[in-house]
Design a protein around this motif. Structure first.
Motif, PDB file in Angstrom:
ATOM      1  N   PHE A  79       0.784  -1.295  -0.091  1.00  0.00           N
ATOM      2  CA  PHE A  79      -0.066   0.129   0.293  1.00  0.00           C
ATOM      3  C   PHE A  79       0.821   1.169  -0.133  1.00  0.00           C
ATOM      4  CE2 PHE A  79      -1.034   3.206   3.168  1.00  0.00           C
ATOM      5  CZ  PHE A  79      -1.913   4.024   2.482  1.00  0.00           C
ATOM      6  N   PHE A  80       1.738   1.265   0.753  1.00  0.00           N
ATOM      7  CA  PHE A  80       2.574   2.685   0.977  1.00  0.00           C
ATOM      8  C   PHE A  80       3.412   2.519  -0.397  1.00  0.00           C
ATOM      9  CE2 PHE A  80       2.440   1.697   5.769  1.00  0.00           C
ATOM     10  CZ  PHE A  80       1.936   2.874   5.949  1.00  0.00           C
ATOM     11  N   LEU A  81       3.985   1.606  -0.707  1.00  0.00           N
ATOM     12  CA  LEU A  81       4.919   1.711  -1.968  1.00  0.00           C
ATOM     13  C   LEU A  81       4.223   2.185  -3.180  1.00  0.00           C
ATOM     14  CD1 LEU A  81       7.065  -1.460  -1.005  1.00  0.00           C
ATOM     15  CD2 LEU A  81       7.847   1.091  -1.133  1.00  0.00           C
ATOM     16  N   VAL A  82       3.059   1.494  -3.499  1.00  0.00           N
ATOM     17  CA  VAL A  82       2.468   1.671  -4.838  1.00  0.00           C
ATOM     18  C   VAL A  82       1.601   3.194  -4.815  1.00  0.00           C
ATOM     19  CG1 VAL A  82       0.513   0.817  -6.231  1.00  0.00           C
ATOM     20  CG2 VAL A  82       2.114  -0.838  -5.070  1.00  0.00           C
ATOM     21  N   THR A  83       0.970   3.639  -3.543  1.00  0.00           N
ATOM     22  CA  THR A  83       0.428   4.856  -3.372  1.00  0.00           C
ATOM     23  C   THR A  83       1.428   5.874  -3.543  1.00  0.00           C
ATOM     24  OG1 THR A  83      -1.242   3.538  -2.078  1.00  0.00           O
ATOM     25  CG2 THR A  83      -1.234   6.264  -2.134  1.00  0.00           C
ATOM     26  N   GLY A  84       2.619   5.530  -2.794  1.00  0.00           N
ATOM     27  CA  GLY A  84       3.411   6.694  -3.020  1.00  0.00           C
ATOM     28  C   GLY A  84       4.213   6.864  -4.535  1.00  0.00           C
ATOM     29  N   ALA A  85       4.155   5.951  -5.326  1.00  0.00           N
ATOM     30  CA  ALA A  85       4.839   5.632  -6.536  1.00  0.00           C
ATOM     31  C   ALA A  85       3.657   6.508  -7.425  1.00  0.00           C
ATOM     32  CB  ALA A  85       4.883   4.454  -7.029  1.00  0.00           C
ATOM     33  N   GLY A  86       2.360   6.111  -7.302  1.00  0.00           N
ATOM     34  CA  GLY A  86       1.323   7.038  -7.881  1.00  0.00           C
ATOM     35  C   GLY A  86       1.289   8.566  -7.787  1.00  0.00           C
ATOM     36  N   GLN A  98      -1.196  11.941 -19.081  1.00  0.00           N
ATOM     37  CA  GLN A  98      -0.612  11.491 -18.040  1.00  0.00           C
ATOM     38  C   GLN A  98      -0.952  11.517 -16.566  1.00  0.00           C
ATOM     39  OE1 GLN A  98       3.777  13.302 -18.162  1.00  0.00           O
ATOM     40  NE2 GLN A  98       3.740  12.725 -20.263  1.00  0.00           N
ATOM     41  N   MET A  99      -1.792  12.610 -16.180  1.00  0.00           N
ATOM     42  CA  MET A  99      -2.321  12.674 -14.990  1.00  0.00           C
ATOM     43  C   MET A  99      -3.454  11.840 -14.651  1.00  0.00           C
ATOM     44  SD  MET A  99      -2.560  14.319 -12.084  1.00  0.00           S
ATOM     45  CE  MET A  99      -1.633  15.867 -12.436  1.00  0.00           C
ATOM     46  N   LEU A 100      -4.016  11.390 -15.844  1.00  0.00           N
ATOM     47  CA  LEU A 100      -5.173  10.443 -15.704  1.00  0.00           C
ATOM     48  C   LEU A 100      -4.501   8.923 -15.240  1.00  0.00           C
ATOM     49  CD1 LEU A 100      -8.185   9.205 -16.240  1.00  0.00           C
ATOM     50  CD2 LEU A 100      -7.422   8.620 -18.796  1.00  0.00           C
ATOM     51  N   TRP A 101      -3.528   8.644 -15.807  1.00  0.00           N
ATOM     52  CA  TRP A 101      -2.986   7.314 -15.426  1.00  0.00           C
ATOM     53  C   TRP A 101      -2.109   7.230 -14.304  1.00  0.00           C
ATOM     54  CZ3 TRP A 101      -5.049   3.445 -17.812  1.00  0.00           C
ATOM     55  CH2 TRP A 101      -5.679   3.747 -18.890  1.00  0.00           C
ATOM     56  N   ALA A 102      -1.536   8.464 -14.174  1.00  0.00           N
ATOM     57  CA  ALA A 102      -0.986   8.598 -12.629  1.00  0.00           C
ATOM     58  C   ALA A 102      -1.827   8.521 -11.619  1.00  0.00           C
ATOM     59  CB  ALA A 102       0.044   9.791 -12.437  1.00  0.00           C
ATOM     60  N   LEU A 103      -2.950   9.247 -11.611  1.00  0.00           N
ATOM     61  CA  LEU A 103      -3.881   9.098 -10.457  1.00  0.00           C
ATOM     62  C   LEU A 103      -4.735   7.728 -10.427  1.00  0.00           C
ATOM     63  CD1 LEU A 103      -6.121  12.567 -11.267  1.00  0.00           C
ATOM     64  CD2 LEU A 103      -4.283  11.911  -9.280  1.00  0.00           C
ATOM     65  N   ALA A 104      -4.557   6.880 -11.750  1.00  0.00           N
ATOM     66  CA  ALA A 104      -5.031   5.665 -11.744  1.00  0.00           C
ATOM     67  C   ALA A 104      -4.192   4.655 -10.581  1.00  0.00           C
ATOM     68  CB  ALA A 104      -5.084   5.068 -13.076  1.00  0.00           C
ATOM     69  N   ALA A 105      -2.782   4.970 -10.900  1.00  0.00           N
ATOM     70  CA  ALA A 105      -1.900   4.201 -10.039  1.00  0.00           C
ATOM     71  C   ALA A 105      -2.032   4.544  -8.625  1.00  0.00           C
ATOM     72  CB  ALA A 105      -0.503   4.363 -10.575  1.00  0.00           C
ATOM     73  N   LEU A 106      -2.400   5.736  -8.353  1.00  0.00           N
ATOM     74  CA  LEU A 106      -2.535   6.474  -7.033  1.00  0.00           C
ATOM     75  C   LEU A 106      -3.861   5.609  -6.421  1.00  0.00           C
ATOM     76  CD1 LEU A 106      -2.483   9.940  -6.132  1.00  0.00           C
ATOM     77  CD2 LEU A 106      -4.138   8.603  -4.964  1.00  0.00           C
ATOM     78  N   GLY A 107      -4.983   5.682  -6.950  1.00  0.00           N
ATOM     79  CA  GLY A 107      -5.948   5.037  -6.741  1.00  0.00           C
ATOM     80  C   GLY A 107      -5.915   3.496  -6.404  1.00  0.00           C
ATOM     81  N   LEU A 108      -5.289   2.745  -7.231  1.00  0.00           N
ATOM     82  CA  LEU A 108      -4.843   1.093  -7.259  1.00  0.00           C
ATOM     83  C   LEU A 108      -4.291   1.076  -5.962  1.00  0.00           C
ATOM     84  CD1 LEU A 108      -5.271  -1.461  -8.150  1.00  0.00           C
ATOM     85  CD2 LEU A 108      -2.999  -1.212  -9.443  1.00  0.00           C
ATOM     86  N   GLY A 109      -3.289   1.916  -5.408  1.00  0.00           N
ATOM     87  CA  GLY A 109      -2.366   1.777  -4.147  1.00  0.00           C
ATOM     88  C   GLY A 109      -3.259   1.970  -3.093  1.00  0.00           C
ATOM     89  N   SER A 110      -3.915   3.163  -3.278  1.00  0.00           N
ATOM     90  CA  SER A 110      -5.131   3.503  -2.062  1.00  0.00           C
ATOM     91  C   SER A 110      -6.109   2.360  -1.849  1.00  0.00           C
ATOM     92  CB  SER A 110      -5.834   4.868  -2.329  1.00  0.00           C
ATOM     93  OG  SER A 110      -4.804   5.735  -2.450  1.00  0.00           O
TER      94      SER A 110
END
Length: 407
Positions: A79-86, A98-110
């Motif tokens: 959780f910490f690693l994926v959310t931080g990377a996003g 780019q923002m759309l996909w970066a926010l998607a990674a953030l959401g997946l980690g969250s």
């Protein structure tokens, strides 16, 4: 499990709850700066959060299942690693795609936090309502801090820093937890500190259907409030808050912070009083307050928003205990994952609803009328929950766990 492992597990769970809510709400304030930076309308920009908010819900059941079957502690490190990377990727984005996909990674980690972190806490708790109340305070601080963190960093250092700084903190904590797991200092508990009696099959089925309705409604209300509040305060209180995002972010923070202590009180109440009663009353309070927010201005608007947030946060320990009561222990992570696919899974619906209402009306009157109706539906559904068989009062059980929040 050692005392040190228990302390560290609960500590990482608390901090993780704060960071999850900070990071997943950063964009809702940063978007105000991107309107000017990228010269794009609010409704188009806010839609970029649709996929990320969808993944917060969709990823939750899988995360909960992996926590149950594999390892809660290792899933928390992920959780910490994926959310931080996003978050870092969002801060480096150069355009909407780019923002759309970066926010998607953030959401997946969250999506990992709630089904895993909450099950982790419940497994270690004796007085579960009290423990969830403390956990809720950390979450409330996160929700409250998100707007001021994003607004302050954006105004002082630019919008990119609003993602980069919290993202770096998440990654650092993920690395630290991974090291502690590898050294055997943090581990997983094999079973509950405090076992609970099994509910009847009829009550489980009944509670499943009722809570499905209430959690969908509550999810739409929570996500809708969190998405709209910065823009609503900017529109109706901008003359009081001055230029920039800091004033708006600070007021949103103040509104959510007032719910921190009431949520702890709600946790204590959940250990002593019928859960069904607490849950229904909190939903009832939100009906007139949501309706009032549709038309109020200035300080009365702030007061109504604070009451909505207080009621919604006080109900959370009762809701989580209801879910734990009607779920077998070995499936609890999966059950919390299902809860958050229902509640956070409504995020994309809320985003689209906000964008649609604002695009057509330029205001949020209709939106808050809709939220008031949802509160009424949730209240009526809550009345159908099974009656508390034990009067809602937890029996005292001694535990060797030294963590204050779980005693």
């Amino acid at each position: 499990m050692t005392d040190t492992s228990a302390r560290l597990s609960i500590g990482f769970s608390w901090v993780g709850h704060t960071l999850m809510h900070i990071v997943s709400a950063l964009y809702l304030t940063v978007v105000l700066a991107l309107e000017k930076e990228w010269n794009l309308p609010y409704d188009e920009l806010i839609r970029l959060w649709t996929l990320g908010s969808l993944l917060i819900g969709l990823g939750a059941p899988l995360a909960g299942w992996l926590g149950d079957r594999w390892s809660e502690s290792r899933m928390m490190a992920a959780f910490f690693l994926v959310t931080g990377a996003g978050a870092v990727a969002s801060g480096l984005a150069d355009g909407p795609t780019q923002m759309l996909w970066a926010l998607a990674a953030l959401g997946l980690g969250s999506s990992i936090y709630h089904p895993v972190g909450m099950a982790w806490m419940v497994r270690n708790a004796t007085n579960r309502g009290k423990a969830l109340g403390y956990l809720g305070i950390f979450g409330t601080v996160g929700v409250a801090s998100a707007a001021v963190v994003a607004g302050g960093l954006t105004q002082w250092f630019g919008w990119r820093s609003a993602f980069l700084v919290p993202g770096a903190v998440c990654i650092a904590l993920g690395v630290a937890l991974s090291v502690l797991i590898a050294l055997g200092i943090v581990g997983d508990r094999g079973g509950d500190v405090k076992p609970q009696p099994k509910a009847s099959r009829d009550d489980v089925i009944r509670a499943f259907f009722v809570l499905s309705v209430t959690m969908v409604c509550a999810g739409l209300m929570f996500n809708g409030m969190m998405i709209v509040l910065p823009k609503l305060f900017e529109a109706r209180l901008g003359h009081m808050l001055g230029e920039g995002t800091l004033g708006v972010g600070g007021l949103v923070t103040a509104v959510y912070l007032v719910a921190a202590i009431p949520q702890l009180i709600g946790g204590h109440m959940a250990d002593k009083y019928p859960l069904k009663r607490i849950y229904a009353i909190c939903l009832l309070i939100q009906i007139p307050m949501m309706a009032a927010m549709a038309v109020l201005l200035d300080l009365p608007l702030v007061f109504a928003a604070a009451l909505v947030v207080i009621a919604s946060q006080v109900q959370i320990p009762a809701e989580n205990l209801l879910l734990a009561r009607y779920t077998p222990e070995k499936y609890r992570g999966l059950a919390y994952g299902a809860k958050f696919i229902l509640s956070f899974g409504t995020g994309p619906v809320a985003v689209q609803l906000v964008a649609l209402v604002y695009e057509r009306t330029g205001e949020f009157v209709v939106f808050y009328v809709i939220l008031s109706v949802l509160a009424a539906v949730a209240f009526l559904a809550a009345l159908l929950l099974p009656a508390d068989r034990d009067g809602g009062k937890a029996a005292p059980v001694r535990t060797p766990t030294p963590v204050a929040a779980a005693e």
